[in-house]
Scaffold this active site. Structure first.
Site, short mmCIF file in Angstrom:
data_model
loop_
_atom_site.label_atom_id
_atom_site.label_comp_id
_atom_site.label_asym_id
_atom_site.label_seq_id
_atom_site.Cartn_x
_atom_site.Cartn_y
_atom_site.Cartn_z
N SER A 56 24.04 -16.23 -63.28
CA SER A 56 24.34 -15.52 -64.53
C SER A 56 23.17 -15.40 -65.49
CB SER A 56 25.51 -16.19 -65.25
OG SER A 56 26.72 -15.95 -64.56
N LYS A 59 22.31 -11.93 -66.54
CA LYS A 59 23.06 -11.23 -67.59
C LYS A 59 22.23 -11.03 -68.85
CE LYS A 59 27.80 -12.63 -66.31
NZ LYS A 59 27.80 -13.71 -65.32
N SER A 111 29.60 -15.50 -70.57
CA SER A 111 29.15 -15.22 -69.21
C SER A 111 30.20 -14.50 -68.38
CB SER A 111 28.73 -16.53 -68.51
OG SER A 111 27.85 -16.27 -67.45
#
Length: 306
Positions: A56, A59, A111
Site C-alpha cells: 500500500s 497509494k 489505506s
C-alpha cells in the site's frame, strides 16, 4: 579513516554510501533507505535498489494524482469491480457515489483498496490505464525503478518499487501542501459521517513524524515510507520487506538524525589529501533546488516552484 573518507567525499559532492554494519542485527527489513529531505544526501542505504512489491505504499501515487486532478467536491461512482476489492477497504457500495475528497482521505489514511480503484477508474477509465499513469508519475518525481500495475498496491506480476524510489517519491510528494496536510492527519470525518483513522502509527509514537504510508501483503512483507522533522532537520525513511516494521522505523529514524548531527558538526572546507574514497554515490548538486513536478492526466509535465 571512515571520517576522512566522508570528508573527501563531501568535497567532490558525493556522499559515502553507508556500510550497514552499524545497524547489523538491529533491522528485520530486506531493504531500507534514509535520506536528508532537504539535500537528498544518503544517510543510510541497505540494498536500497533491490526491487520488491510495494504493497500500500504505492497509494502515495494514487492519492497524489487524485489531489492534483480533483477539486475535492467531484462525485465518484463505485463500480462493482472497485466495491469488490479485498480489505483493507471502506466498503463502498456498487453504484453509489462518493465525494472525491473523502475517497482520497480513505486512500491515504485508511489505506482503502476499494477507494483507490474507484478514483483510478474515475480519472483514467480503468485501473490498468491509471497504473500506467502512476508509473509515469513516479518517473517524473525521480523514481527510476518503479512499475505500477495496480492503484492500491495489491500484488501483481511485474509490479515493483525500491526503498530509494519510495523515499524519493514521498519526499517530492510532501512538497504538495494538500498532500502533506492529509498525511499529517490522525483522524477525519467523511461527508457521510464515517470516521477514517490513519494507519501511520509513527504519527503518535515517533518524535518528529509528519506523515507516512504503511503497507503489507504476503509478497511484500511490511512496507513503509515517511517523513520526520526535528530541530530544523528533516529525513525520509523507507523500507521494504520488514518483519518488525515499527521497530525498524524507530531504529532508522534515530540513526538518520544521528547521522545528520554528525554531518552538521563537521567544519566546512576541511581538506584531506591522500585518502582513497570508496563506496560512494554521486548526488545531483541541484537536488535541493528541484521544482515539484506535476504530471497531468494528459501526460503533460508542469512544474510548480515550491
Amino acid at each position: 579513516m571512515q571520517e576522512l573518507k566522508r570528508k573527501v567525499a563531501e568535497q567532490y559532492n558525493v556522499v559515502a554510501a553507508e556500510v550497514p554494519t552499524e545497524l547489523q542485527g538491529k533491522l528485520t527489513c530486506r531493504s531500507a533507505y534514509v535520506m536528508d529531505a532537504k539535500t537528498g544526501k544518503v544517510l543510510y542505504d541497505l540494498s536500497a535498489d533491490r526491487p520488491g512489491q510495494p504493497a500500500s505504499t504505492i497509494k502515495v501515487l494514487t492519492g497524489l494524482i487524485a489531489i492534483e486532478s480533483f477539486t475535492g467536491n467531484e462525485m465518484v461512482r463505485a463500480s462493482a469491480y472497485a466495491a469488490n476489492m479485498p480489505a483493507s477497504k471502506i466498503y463502498l457500495r456498487k453504484g453509489a457515489s462518493y465525494q472525491a475528497s473523502d475517497l482520497i482521505n480513505a486512500v491515504l489514511l485508511a489505506s482503502a483498496n476499494d477507494a483507490s480503484v474507484a478514483l483510478a477508474e474515475k480519472l483514467a477509465g480503468s485501473e490498468q490505464a491509471f497504473a500506467r499513469l502512476m508509473t509515469k508519475k513516479a518517473e517524473a518525481l525521480g523514481a527510476q525503478n518503479t512499475i505500477c500495475k495496480s492503484a492500491n498496491g495489491l500484488t501483481r506480476p511485474g509490479q515493483q518499487t525500491t526503498a530509494r524510489d519510495l523515499a524519493t517519491v514521498f519526499n517530492r510528494a510532501m512538497r504538495n501542501p494538500e498532500f502533506a496536510e492529509r498525511m499529517s492527519t490522525l483522524k477525519v470525518h467523511t461527508s457521510d459521517g464515517k470516521v477514517l483513522r490513519s494507519h501511520n502509527k509513527a504519527l503518535w509514537t515517533v518524535d518528529g513524524a509528519v506523515g507516512g504510508k504503511t503497507g503489507y501483503t504476503a509478497a511484500a512483507g511490511k512496507t513503509y515510507v515517511g517523513k520526520f522533522q526535528r530541530d530544523g532537520q528533516a529525513i525520509v525513511v523507507a523500507l521494504l520487506g520488514s518483519a518488525s516494521m515499527w521497530n525498524d522505523i524507530a531504529t532508522l529514524v534515530e540513526h538518520g538524525f544521528s547521522k545528520q548531527e554528525m554531518i552538521a558538526s563537521r567544519h566546512d572546507g576541511d581538506a584531506v589529501a591522500g585518502v582513497q574514497v570508496s563506496q560512494v554515490s554521486r548526488q545531483d548538486p541541484g537536488e535541493k533546488h528541484v521544482d515539484y513536478a506535476m504530471l497531468t492526466l494528459s501526460g503533460q509535465k508542469k512544474k510548480i516552484k515550491m
